[in-house]
Design a protein around this motif. Structure first.
Motif, PDB file in Angstrom:
ATOM      1  N   LYS A 182      12.246  11.355  23.505  1.00 48.42           N
ATOM      2  CA  LYS A 182      12.184  11.819  24.994  1.00 48.42           C
ATOM      3  C   LYS A 182      12.137  10.650  25.986  1.00 48.42           C
ATOM      4  N   LYS A 183      11.861   9.656  25.346  1.00 49.66           N
ATOM      5  CA  LYS A 183      11.711   8.127  26.475  1.00 49.66           C
ATOM      6  C   LYS A 183      13.068   7.309  26.002  1.00 49.66           C
ATOM      7  N   LYS A 184      14.021   7.652  25.627  1.00 47.10           N
ATOM      8  CA  LYS A 184      15.106   6.800  25.376  1.00 47.10           C
ATOM      9  C   LYS A 184      15.533   6.052  26.682  1.00 47.10           C
ATOM     10  N   ARG A 185      15.176   6.663  27.507  1.00 44.48           N
ATOM     11  CA  ARG A 185      15.694   5.718  29.053  1.00 44.48           C
ATOM     12  C   ARG A 185      15.009   4.721  29.100  1.00 44.48           C
ATOM     13  N   LEU A 186      13.767   4.385  28.371  1.00 40.94           N
ATOM     14  CA  LEU A 186      13.282   3.221  28.545  1.00 40.94           C
ATOM     15  C   LEU A 186      13.883   1.954  27.889  1.00 40.94           C
ATOM     16  N   PHE A 187      14.872   2.408  27.082  1.00 39.49           N
ATOM     17  CA  PHE A 187      15.486   1.298  26.169  1.00 39.49           C
ATOM     18  C   PHE A 187      16.177   0.179  27.129  1.00 39.49           C
ATOM     19  N   ALA A 188      16.850   0.627  28.217  1.00 35.11           N
ATOM     20  CA  ALA A 188      17.627   0.020  28.949  1.00 35.11           C
ATOM     21  C   ALA A 188      16.467  -1.445  29.526  1.00 35.11           C
ATOM     22  N   SER A 189      15.193  -1.120  29.727  1.00 34.25           N
ATOM     23  CA  SER A 189      14.412  -1.969  30.359  1.00 34.25           C
ATOM     24  C   SER A 189      14.156  -3.206  29.216  1.00 34.25           C
ATOM     25  N   LYS A 190      14.203  -2.884  28.105  1.00 34.81           N
ATOM     26  CA  LYS A 190      13.851  -3.822  26.961  1.00 34.81           C
ATOM     27  C   LYS A 190      14.800  -5.070  26.862  1.00 34.81           C
ATOM     28  N   GLY A 191      15.884  -4.918  27.476  1.00 35.73           N
ATOM     29  CA  GLY A 191      16.769  -5.875  28.070  1.00 35.73           C
ATOM     30  C   GLY A 191      17.462  -6.695  26.684  1.00 35.73           C
ATOM     31  N   VAL A 192      17.470  -5.846  25.573  1.00 35.46           N
ATOM     32  CA  VAL A 192      18.364  -6.304  24.402  1.00 35.46           C
ATOM     33  C   VAL A 192      19.741  -5.436  24.172  1.00 35.46           C
ATOM     34  N   SER A 193      20.729  -6.509  24.242  1.00 29.68           N
ATOM     35  CA  SER A 193      22.160  -5.746  24.249  1.00 29.68           C
ATOM     36  C   SER A 193      22.891  -6.667  23.715  1.00 29.68           C
ATOM     37  N   TYR A 194      24.286  -6.260  23.683  1.00 29.90           N
ATOM     38  CA  TYR A 194      25.208  -7.453  23.198  1.00 29.90           C
ATOM     39  C   TYR A 194      26.476  -7.224  24.240  1.00 29.90           C
ATOM     40  N   GLY A 195      26.475  -8.313  25.474  1.00 28.05           N
ATOM     41  CA  GLY A 195      27.462  -7.913  26.248  1.00 28.05           C
ATOM     42  C   GLY A 195      27.356  -9.438  27.169  1.00 28.05           C
ATOM     43  N   ALA A 196      28.314  -9.368  28.272  1.00 27.77           N
ATOM     44  CA  ALA A 196      28.679 -10.634  28.992  1.00 27.77           C
ATOM     45  C   ALA A 196      27.155 -10.864  29.612  1.00 27.77           C
ATOM     46  N   TYR A 197      26.397 -10.132  29.987  1.00 23.11           N
ATOM     47  CA  TYR A 197      25.061 -10.122  30.744  1.00 23.11           C
ATOM     48  C   TYR A 197      23.910  -9.387  29.859  1.00 23.11           C
ATOM     49  N   VAL A 221      39.739  -8.101  27.980  1.00 29.17           N
ATOM     50  CA  VAL A 221      39.430  -7.207  28.678  1.00 29.17           C
ATOM     51  C   VAL A 221      37.905  -7.176  29.210  1.00 29.17           C
ATOM     52  N   MET A 222      36.976  -7.556  28.460  1.00 28.18           N
ATOM     53  CA  MET A 222      35.548  -7.778  28.873  1.00 28.18           C
ATOM     54  C   MET A 222      35.240  -9.098  28.644  1.00 28.18           C
ATOM     55  N   PRO A 223      35.670  -9.803  29.564  1.00 30.14           N
ATOM     56  CA  PRO A 223      35.457 -11.545  29.392  1.00 30.14           C
ATOM     57  C   PRO A 223      34.083 -11.831  29.569  1.00 30.14           C
ATOM     58  N   LYS A 224      33.684 -13.231  29.510  1.00 30.18           N
ATOM     59  CA  LYS A 224      32.208 -13.727  29.365  1.00 30.18           C
ATOM     60  C   LYS A 224      31.864 -13.951  30.760  1.00 30.18           C
ATOM     61  N   ALA A 225      30.648 -14.077  31.060  1.00 33.04           N
ATOM     62  CA  ALA A 225      29.998 -14.005  32.346  1.00 33.04           C
ATOM     63  C   ALA A 225      30.382 -15.226  32.914  1.00 33.04           C
ATOM     64  N   LEU A 510      30.496  -6.581  36.535  1.00 31.16           N
ATOM     65  CA  LEU A 510      29.974  -7.758  36.954  1.00 31.16           C
ATOM     66  C   LEU A 510      30.577  -9.003  36.431  1.00 31.16           C
ATOM     67  N   SER A 511      31.174  -8.884  35.086  1.00 31.48           N
ATOM     68  CA  SER A 511      31.718  -9.821  34.562  1.00 31.48           C
ATOM     69  C   SER A 511      32.969 -10.394  35.173  1.00 31.48           C
ATOM     70  N   ASP A 512      33.749  -9.526  36.005  1.00 28.32           N
ATOM     71  CA  ASP A 512      34.873  -9.860  36.850  1.00 28.32           C
ATOM     72  C   ASP A 512      34.638 -10.886  37.833  1.00 28.32           C
ATOM     73  N   LEU A 513      33.233 -10.995  38.237  1.00 29.28           N
ATOM     74  CA  LEU A 513      32.736 -12.054  39.409  1.00 29.28           C
ATOM     75  C   LEU A 513      32.718 -13.216  39.084  1.00 29.28           C
ATOM     76  N   SER A 514      33.215 -14.355  39.812  1.00 37.49           N
ATOM     77  CA  SER A 514      32.892 -15.799  39.718  1.00 37.49           C
ATOM     78  C   SER A 514      32.720 -16.272  41.091  1.00 37.49           C
ATOM     79  N   TRP A 515      32.372 -17.723  41.050  1.00 38.76           N
ATOM     80  CA  TRP A 515      32.464 -18.760  42.322  1.00 38.76           C
ATOM     81  C   TRP A 515      33.644 -19.153  42.439  1.00 38.76           C
ATOM     82  N   LYS A 516      34.053 -19.413  43.621  1.00 39.69           N
ATOM     83  CA  LYS A 516      35.273 -20.065  43.786  1.00 39.69           C
ATOM     84  C   LYS A 516      35.075 -21.359  43.385  1.00 39.69           C
TER      85      LYS A 516
END
Lengths: 516, 305
Positions: A182-197, A221-225, A510-516
């Motif tokens: 019932k508390k799976k929504r807490l998962f995201a706040s653990k901050g463990v994932s595999y992605g650009a960020y 398709v899903m570039p690095k940050a 998010l990973s489509d954003l960059s600095w000039k």
């Protein structure tokens, strides 16, 4: 009364001061600190697409989480992400070979157990998710080796790989698994994932923080940050976001009106980016609409509504200069696999619309309530209402939050509908079939049967033929008229660059954003 | 009686008749010199007349969109023109026309809501004040219950549940205001109830209904009118608040609050879309208050602070 007047004057003065202040402070982008400040506009309970699918998850989640594979709409091919190779063994069986050197952001290895766990969790009947239907075609996943899995579908499913390539994210079993059901929504706040960020801070008060994940492999398709840190505070009001941009407190804002974006860009200090998404706006006449407004039960009236709307003008106002590659002619675009149609929304013909209304006995028009969502789409709905008024209808526009719209539908109180839909996020027509024709709204069994059939035909040409028949049928019946392509308007400093690797359902991630 | 005595009595009577102006004359004298009453009342009267004549004095349809003429600025702007003196909105609709038709809605809601509240609140207040005892206890319970409710939040909730139609808004705002009348009229009725002329009416066999309607009500009209004017202004402001929050009159029907709400998005670059209806609401509310203050000063200056 005197107190009220005093308060009003004080508030007006404060507003004037704040406006003058925002107008004079130079924008100071955070390029030097490699920190992009990009606010979001709705309170997020969690950043987890499975739990709270929504526009902001569409921006954040794809950059934080990864699936087995990705789909490149430019080439029409799938590319590796967590899986390095895959094959379809038979019509219902897919096998995936995973990379053996990938790690979660906490250093743990990604393996077959993670994939099997999350797939089986998604299809577990006890797990209740809003978009559960996205994965009901899957029977189960099983482990074939440390880095090899098999996914079996319940029946031949033409869109299986598409669905696995879009938002079927793989989560770490060692983090997600132990959390109470019932508390799976807490998962995201653990901050463990595999992605650009990775999510470094989930803080509703100070803003969520995303930090570049150096261990992410990335693909076309899903570039690095490209930006080190992204901070996203909650700022619901578009005017406040614009003021903060003008005063240099943020670097980029989404979800603003084209007029604000264009006028702010005219100052020469900011850039207006308008990107075509996969979503679109449409007019619909449900079964309950025909019960509530007798005129809508007449096919001639429904056709007249389609003919009364100048879609090109509505699109131009909405797009505000953005190039539209795929104008909305049907509920799918040719880039989506299986999309086919020969009939489109009737051409703009107000005189013809008036004639049809007169033939149907509604030459003097009729009252009708247009229900749309609260937010910027309400403005487009008002433009459409103005066009309907020109042929004699007397529409009012009611903008309601999405949950209220669902309640109105349940209570059978809807009349004419002007909604937006995100396109289902996948490059396959199945999402549109499920969204529009397999739900009960139109109350047309023939249409539902056709749509259901498209979900299991594996031969592309045969499938496309049935899709074409279903879409043409809906147009003939005047149930649904796609109007315009959704455009995502953003305003940002000159140091921010938005370059989507591929066309994104919501403009960019998010990973489509960059600095000039 | 001696002739000289008769003459003296007649002279005294004549002097009394000549020197004592009627209450109406007293009020007329006070009204003549009350600048606030004339300015406020005059402005409100002009607004009501303009709003009532809206279909005949405006040159445009308030709903007619002309997307080629979006954001035409007001005439005082160098890009403005007299064809649209207050400019056009984001859909190319004439803003002066929308403002006038919006006034029709906002003023109608304000006056009707205050009227319904006056009828309901006055009846409840008079019943409580006249009968006293258990009846008054029930009335006080109702009033206290209403006073305990946060008015704006209750109004927001009711409009959210029942929708933002004209009728719903009138009834919701009337519900928000009836207690002001009830509180004031209950107290005044209690004071009048103990006066000799009421006892005389009762002794003469007048029915309770006749006493309330013929003896008490006329003596309450001053209070009713003063509260009415103040509540009209408040009703207009709350209607504007509800429309601003998207819960009031639904577009494309114009109302002053709705115009502010629609213009809010454009505030940075087309501020006239907010300032024109905003200033209108402000000025009308002030004018109605000035008129109300004036009526009170003219009819019962002893009540002035």
């Amino acid at each position: 009364m005197t107190n009220r007047i005093s308060i009003s004057l004080a508030a007006t003065g404060a507003l004037a001061l704040s406006l003058s202040a925002t107008g004079s402070t130079p924008a100071l982008a955070q390029k030097s600190k490699d920190t992009l400040r990009m606010p979001h506009n709705v309170q997020l309970q969690t950043i987890d697409f499975f739990i709270t699918p929504g526009p902001w998850d569409g921006v954040f989640s794809p950059a934080i989480y990864s699936g087995l594979i990705d789909f490149n709409p430019k080439t029409g091919k799938y590319v590796p992400n967590i899986a390095k190779s895959w094959k379809q063994v038979d019509p219902v069986t897919y096998e995936f070979e995973l990379f053996n050197d990938l790690k979660w952001s906490d250093g743990e290895a990604i393996d077959a157990d993670d994939v099997v766990y999350i797939i089986n969790w998604l299809v577990d009947p006890k797990v209740r998710l809003r978009l559960k239907a996205n994965w009901t075609f899957i029977k189960a996943a099983e482990k074939l080796g440390p880095h090899k899995v098999r996914i079996v579908t319940k029946r031949p499913t033409p869109f299986a790989l598409q669905r696995l390539a879009h938002r079927t994210y793989i989560y770490p079993e060692h983090i997600h698994g132990p959390i109470d059901a019932k508390k799976k929504r807490l998962f995201a706040s653990k901050g463990v994932s595999y992605g650009a960020y990775r999510l470094a801070r989930f803080d509703k008060a100070r803003g969520h923080m995303f930090v570049k994940n150096d261990g992410y492999r990335g693909n076309e398709v899903m570039p690095k940050a490209k930006i080190g840190t992204v901070v996203s505070p909650l700022i619901p009001d578009a005017g406040t976001r614009t003021a903060q941009l003008l005063s240099g407190q943020i670097d980029l804002t989404r979800q603003i009106t084209p007029e604000i974006a264009i006028n702010t860009a005219k100052t020469g200090r900011f850039i207006h980016s308008a990107l075509e998404g996969l979503g679109f706006q449409y007019v619909a006449v449900y079964g309950q609409s025909q019960e509530n407004v007798k005129a809508l039960a007449d096919l001639r009236v429904r056709r007249a509504i389609g003919m009364a709307i100048d879609r090109d003008t509505v699109q131009k106002l909405h797009a505000a200069g953005a190039k539209i590659n795929d104008p909305m002619n049907a509920i799918c675009v040719p880039a989506q696999i299986g999309c086919g149609f020969t009939k489109t929304t009737p051409a703009y013909d107000p005189a013809g619309a008036k004639k049809l209304l007169a033939e149907a006995g509604f030459g003097d028009g009729f009252d009708v309530k247009i229900t749309t969502f609260a937010g910027s789409i309400k403005k487009d709905a008002q433009v459409v209402a103005g066009m309907l008024r020109k042929v004699g209808l007397r529409p009012t526009v009611q903008g309601v939050p999405i949950p209220s719209a669902r309640k109105l539908a349940r209570d059978r109180k809807l009349e004419l509908i002007y909604y937006a839909w995100g396109g289902g996020g996948i490059y396959d027509v199945s999402a549109a079939m499920a969204r529009f024709f397999m739900r009960p709204e139109f109350e047309d069994k023939e249409l539902r049967a056709m749509a259901r059939k498209t979900m299991s035909i594996m031969d592309p040409e045969a499938r496309k033929a049935v899709v074409t028949k279903a879409i043409d049928y809906a147009v003939d019946k005047g149930y649904l008229y796609p109007m315009i392509r959704n455009v995502v308007h953003s305003l940002h400093t000159k140091e921010v660059v938005i370059t989507p690797a591929v066309q994104r359902p919501l403009g960019y991630i998010l990973s489509d954003l960059s600095w000039k | 009686m001696a002739p000289n005595e008769t003459t003296a009595a007649a002279t005294a009577e004549d002097e009394f008749q000549v020197d004592a102006p009627t209450p109406w004359e007293v009020m007329k004298d006070r009204a003549r010199s009350h600048m606030g009453f004339w300015i406020g009342g005059g402005f409100v009267l002009v607004c009501v007349i303009v709003a009532a004549l809206a279909p005949w004095i405006t040159l445009f349809d308030p709903f007619e969109q002309d997307l080629a003429k979006r954001f035409v600025p007001p005439v005082w702007n160098e890009e403005g023109s007299w064809s649209h003196p207050l400019g056009t909105d984001q859909f190319g609709r004439d803003y002066l026309t929308r403002l006038i038709f919006g006034g029709q809605i906002s003023l109608a809601i304000g006056f009707l809501a205050a009227t319904v509240a006056a009828i309901v609140g006055s009846i409840i207040g008079m019943i409580g004040g006249y009968f006293g005892g258990r009846v008054d206890a029930v009335v006080m319970y109702l009033i206290n219950s209403k006073l305990a409710l946060p008015g704006l939040i209750v109004s927001l909730s009711l409009v959210a549940v029942f929708g933002g139609s004209f009728l719903v808004l009138v009834l919701v705002l009337a519900f928000a205001f009836w207690d002001s009348y009830a509180v004031a009229l209950r107290t005044v009725t209690m004071q009048i109830r103990s006066q000799d002329f009421i006892a005389a009416a009762e002794a003469a066999g007048a029915s309770r209904r006749r006493i309330i309607l013929s003896e008490i009500l006329p003596n309450l009209m001053n209070q009713v009118i003063v509260i009415f004017t103040l509540e009209v202004a408040l009703a207009i402001l709350i209607e504007a608040t509800l429309s601003f929050l998207g819960l009031g009159i639904q577009p494309p029907t114009p109302s002053w609050g709705g115009l502010v709400a629609e213009g809010r998005e454009q505030m940075f670059f087309n501020p006239y879309l907010v300032t024109i209806p905003g200033v209108t609401i402000f000025v009308v509310a002030i004018a109605i208050n000035m008129m109300g203050d004036g009526i009170r000063d003219i009819t019962a200056p002893e009540g002035r602070n």
